[in-house]
Structures are given as C-alpha cells and as structure tokens.
Design a protein around this motif. Structure first.
Motif, PDB file in Angstrom:
ATOM      1  N   VAL A 203      36.018  36.547  30.122  1.00  0.00           N
ATOM      2  CA  VAL A 203      37.467  36.525  29.873  1.00  0.00           C
ATOM      3  C   VAL A 203      38.008  37.880  30.303  1.00  0.00           C
ATOM      4  CG1 VAL A 203      39.323  36.284  28.168  1.00  0.00           C
ATOM      5  CG2 VAL A 203      37.163  35.038  27.835  1.00  0.00           C
ATOM      6  N   ASP A 205      41.999  39.618  30.917  1.00  0.00           N
ATOM      7  CA  ASP A 205      43.455  39.409  30.905  1.00  0.00           C
ATOM      8  C   ASP A 205      43.804  37.968  30.538  1.00  0.00           C
ATOM      9  OD1 ASP A 205      43.799  42.036  31.580  1.00  0.00           O
ATOM     10  OD2 ASP A 205      43.892  41.628  33.743  1.00  0.00           O
ATOM     11  N   LYS A 206      43.129  37.444  29.545  1.00  0.00           N
ATOM     12  CA  LYS A 206      43.361  36.100  28.979  1.00  0.00           C
ATOM     13  C   LYS A 206      42.964  34.965  29.930  1.00  0.00           C
ATOM     14  CE  LYS A 206      46.790  37.097  25.469  1.00  0.00           C
ATOM     15  NZ  LYS A 206      47.050  38.532  25.609  1.00  0.00           N
ATOM     16  N   ILE A 207      42.342  35.309  31.069  1.00  0.00           N
ATOM     17  CA  ILE A 207      41.886  34.257  31.990  1.00  0.00           C
ATOM     18  C   ILE A 207      40.388  34.048  31.785  1.00  0.00           C
ATOM     19  CG2 ILE A 207      41.686  33.510  34.409  1.00  0.00           C
ATOM     20  CD1 ILE A 207      44.033  35.407  35.020  1.00  0.00           C
ATOM     21  N   SER A 209      36.836  32.521  32.980  1.00  0.00           N
ATOM     22  CA  SER A 209      36.226  32.142  34.253  1.00  0.00           C
ATOM     23  C   SER A 209      34.726  31.975  34.107  1.00  0.00           C
ATOM     24  CB  SER A 209      36.542  33.187  35.344  1.00  0.00           C
ATOM     25  OG  SER A 209      36.039  34.432  34.972  1.00  0.00           O
ATOM     26  N   LYS A 231      41.039  23.606  29.313  1.00  0.00           N
ATOM     27  CA  LYS A 231      42.172  23.013  30.035  1.00  0.00           C
ATOM     28  C   LYS A 231      43.102  22.294  29.064  1.00  0.00           C
ATOM     29  CE  LYS A 231      40.137  22.553  34.582  1.00  0.00           C
ATOM     30  NZ  LYS A 231      39.391  21.663  35.482  1.00  0.00           N
ATOM     31  N   GLU A 236      44.089  29.533  30.501  1.00  0.00           N
ATOM     32  CA  GLU A 236      43.996  29.616  31.966  1.00  0.00           C
ATOM     33  C   GLU A 236      42.528  29.747  32.365  1.00  0.00           C
ATOM     34  OE1 GLU A 236      45.892  32.067  35.661  1.00  0.00           O
ATOM     35  OE2 GLU A 236      46.821  32.300  33.685  1.00  0.00           O
ATOM     36  N   PHE A 237      42.118  28.959  33.347  1.00  0.00           N
ATOM     37  CA  PHE A 237      40.689  28.907  33.699  1.00  0.00           C
ATOM     38  C   PHE A 237      40.490  28.938  35.215  1.00  0.00           C
ATOM     39  CE2 PHE A 237      37.208  26.227  35.202  1.00  0.00           C
ATOM     40  CZ  PHE A 237      36.153  27.020  34.768  1.00  0.00           C
ATOM     41  N   GLN A 238      39.460  29.656  35.639  1.00  0.00           N
ATOM     42  CA  GLN A 238      39.087  29.693  37.066  1.00  0.00           C
ATOM     43  C   GLN A 238      37.574  29.574  37.205  1.00  0.00           C
ATOM     44  OE1 GLN A 238      40.341  33.598  38.250  1.00  0.00           O
ATOM     45  NE2 GLN A 238      42.498  33.019  38.437  1.00  0.00           N
TER      46      GLN A 238
END
Ligand SMILES: Cc1ncc(COP(=O)(O)O)c(C=O)c1O
Length: 307
Positions: A203, A205-207, A209, A231, A236-238
């Motif tokens: 994680v 910046d709140k993303i 991955s 999701k 937020e997901f990558q």
C-alpha cells in the motif's frame, strides 16, 4: 513449529483410511523427482457449521496443475469434491487445513513419470495461522531472499508442483537463519515476486497493489479474494510490478495465502514498514474474516458447507 496432531482419517486413492495407514513406498517416484502437485485449502467454523473456502477454485487449480504436468488424475472434480467433504465429516473437525496431493507413485524409476501410477491423497490437520497469530496481529519481519524465484521458463509458477517448494524452502531457511520470520523472493529480473508460500501486497498513498501473474507468481486464491474485496469497497487497486526499494518505502505491506491468511509485514531487512499503523491491511483482514467465517451474505457462494 507445532507438530501435526494426528486426525482420524486420510483419503487415499479413493478410500478413507485410518491416519496411520496412509502410507506409500520409499521408492515412490514423486518422492525422488519432485513430481507431485498439491493444494492448500481451509475449512472454517461458521454459524451453519464448517464451510470450505473457495473449494471449487482450489480444485480447479489442482486440475490445472495436473494438466500442466500431463498427470492424468484417476478422479474427477466431482469425486474430489465429495472426497473432501467426506474427509471433513469423518474427522469431525471444524477448522482445518486441507491438503490434496497427487504424485507419481510406486512403479518405475527414471525421469519419465508417466510410467508410474498417479496416486491421490487428501489429508487434513488443525493448523493455526502459518506465520503465527502474533504475526497476524503485530506483523512479521521479512527479508529479501538471496534465492531468486523459480523462473517461469524452468518451472511453471502457476502449477502448484512439489518441486517448486525446494526453492521456497531455501528462501524460508535462509530467512529463519538470519533471524527473520519470512522471505520475499524477487524474480529473475529483480522485481518483487512473492513469499515462499504467500503473495505480497503493498500500500502506498492509499493505493493497494500486487505483482501481476506475469511476474512469475502463483495466482493465489487469497490474492484474488483480496482484489475482489478491495474493488467492492472502493479501495484503489493496481496489478503492478514493484522493486525491492519500493518495499522499503511502502506505507503498508502484507502477505496473503490460505495458510498465512492476511499477515502484515512490519519490517523488511530491518527497515520499519510505514509508521506502524496498517489501516488498509486491517480493513482487508476484517473483510476477509467476515467472508471466510460466513458473516458476509454477499460472499456465501464462496463457501461450501460441509453438512
Ligand atoms: C508460492 C505461493 N504463492 C502464493 C500462495 C498463496 O496462494 P493461496 O492464496 O491460493 O493459498 C501460495 C499458497 O498456496 C504459494 O505456495
């Protein structure tokens, strides 16, 4: 390490046999050449009795592993499903780790496994969180391994083959000998791949991955569960590659796996991860627990109730 506590029965080649009688010959082909495929599945206690988490997906992965290795299983998915359910019932357990395995059995020696019969077994035992309950609560200390993850051109990473785990064991032993709890393996181009028996999430910046399947990892079923839950909750997901350095600069890191559950990583190579708070990890842990213990009506289709 907690030794395995014997249970009542093991399913072996189509029959439930007493725990102590589930034996194979010392010249079992797969024991010598690493030709076996397996799964790790969990059963949890819910309000409606024991329920197996994502059994269908685990058995699909088992069948795909067999296909990759040209292993002709003498049992269908339906038969394996019934066998797993019978096994849980006959052992009278609620929370258990279930281990289906298929391997080239006693027949011929030499490197052609197709000349030996395929044997299939399903066992279960009681197994707490693989990296410890304290690890789940407080986080574990990880190190980047000097061992490189098996390259996909050498051993297909998405087939859960016993041979792959020699690589995992080297990384695990190295981590323990260095005073860490667990390893993180890089792939052959130096990007983060996974743990010896877990996927890795970051994680920043709140993303949220995690490395893509093309990084040479096992496509974990817990990983897929976390992605779907993230999701649904608007996290937020990558799917993206990340470097060793990006482990050090993460706000949060965690392992996912059937055995490990969702286990925070609090340190990588003696560098603290983030500020010691894991808000996203804690949210994911809560959501995952709701799902596996049958408290999320929306996700009941992921559970196979035993009774
Ligand atoms: C190498 C490896 N990566 C990741 C995982 C996590 O997969 P899953 O979530 O399906 O248990 C496992 C465990 O099966 C594993 O052995």
């Amino acid at each position: 390490m907690v030794p395995i506590r014997p249970q009542k029965k093991i399913w072996l080649d189509g029959k439930l046999v007493p725990w102590d009688q589930a034996k194979v010959h010392v010249l079992t082909h797969g024991l010598h050449y690493g030709f076996g495929i397996f799964e790790g599945i969990r059963c949890h206690g819910t309000d409606k009795g024991p329920a197996i988490f994502r059994l269908e997906e685990h058995l699909d992965r088992f069948l795909n592993s067999a296909k990759t290795y040209r292993m002709h299983l003498p049992f269908s998915k339906k038969e394996l499903t019934e066998a797993t359910l019978d096994l849980v019932r006959s052992n009278g357990v609620t929370d258990a780790y279930i281990r289906p395995i298929a391997f080239s059995g006693y027949g011929e020696m030499g490197l052609d496994p197709t000349r030996s019969p395929v044997q299939v077994a399903i066992a279960l035992w009681e197994w707490g969180a693989y990296l410890g309950q304290e690890g789940v609560e407080k986080g574990v200390r990880a190190t980047v391994s000097s061992w490189v993850r098996n390259d996909a051109r050498s051993l297909p990473p998405q087939a859960k083959c016993t041979a792959n785990y020699a690589n995992s064991a080297l990384a695990k032993m190295e981590a323990l000998a260095g005073g860490y709890d667990e390893a993180i393996l890089l792939n052959s181009v130096g990007m983060v791949a996974e743990g010896p028996g877990e996927n890795v999430f970051r994680v920043r910046d709140k993303i949220l991955s995690t490395p893509p399947a093309s990084s040479g990892i096992l496509r974990g079923i817990t990983r897929d569960t976390v992605i779907q839950l993230a999701k649904e909750r608007g996290i937020e997901f990558q799917r993206t590659d990340f470097t060793r350095e990006e482990l050090f600069t993460a706000d949060e890191l965690f392992y996912t796996g059937t055995a490990a559950g969702i286990t925070p990583i609090r340190e990588v190579d003696r560098r603290a991860v983030g500020d010691g708070h894991y808000p996203v990890t804690r949210q994911v842990q809560r959501l995952y627990d709701e799902v596996i213990y049958g408290r999320s009506p929306k996700h009941l289709s992921w559970l196979t109730f035993v009774s």
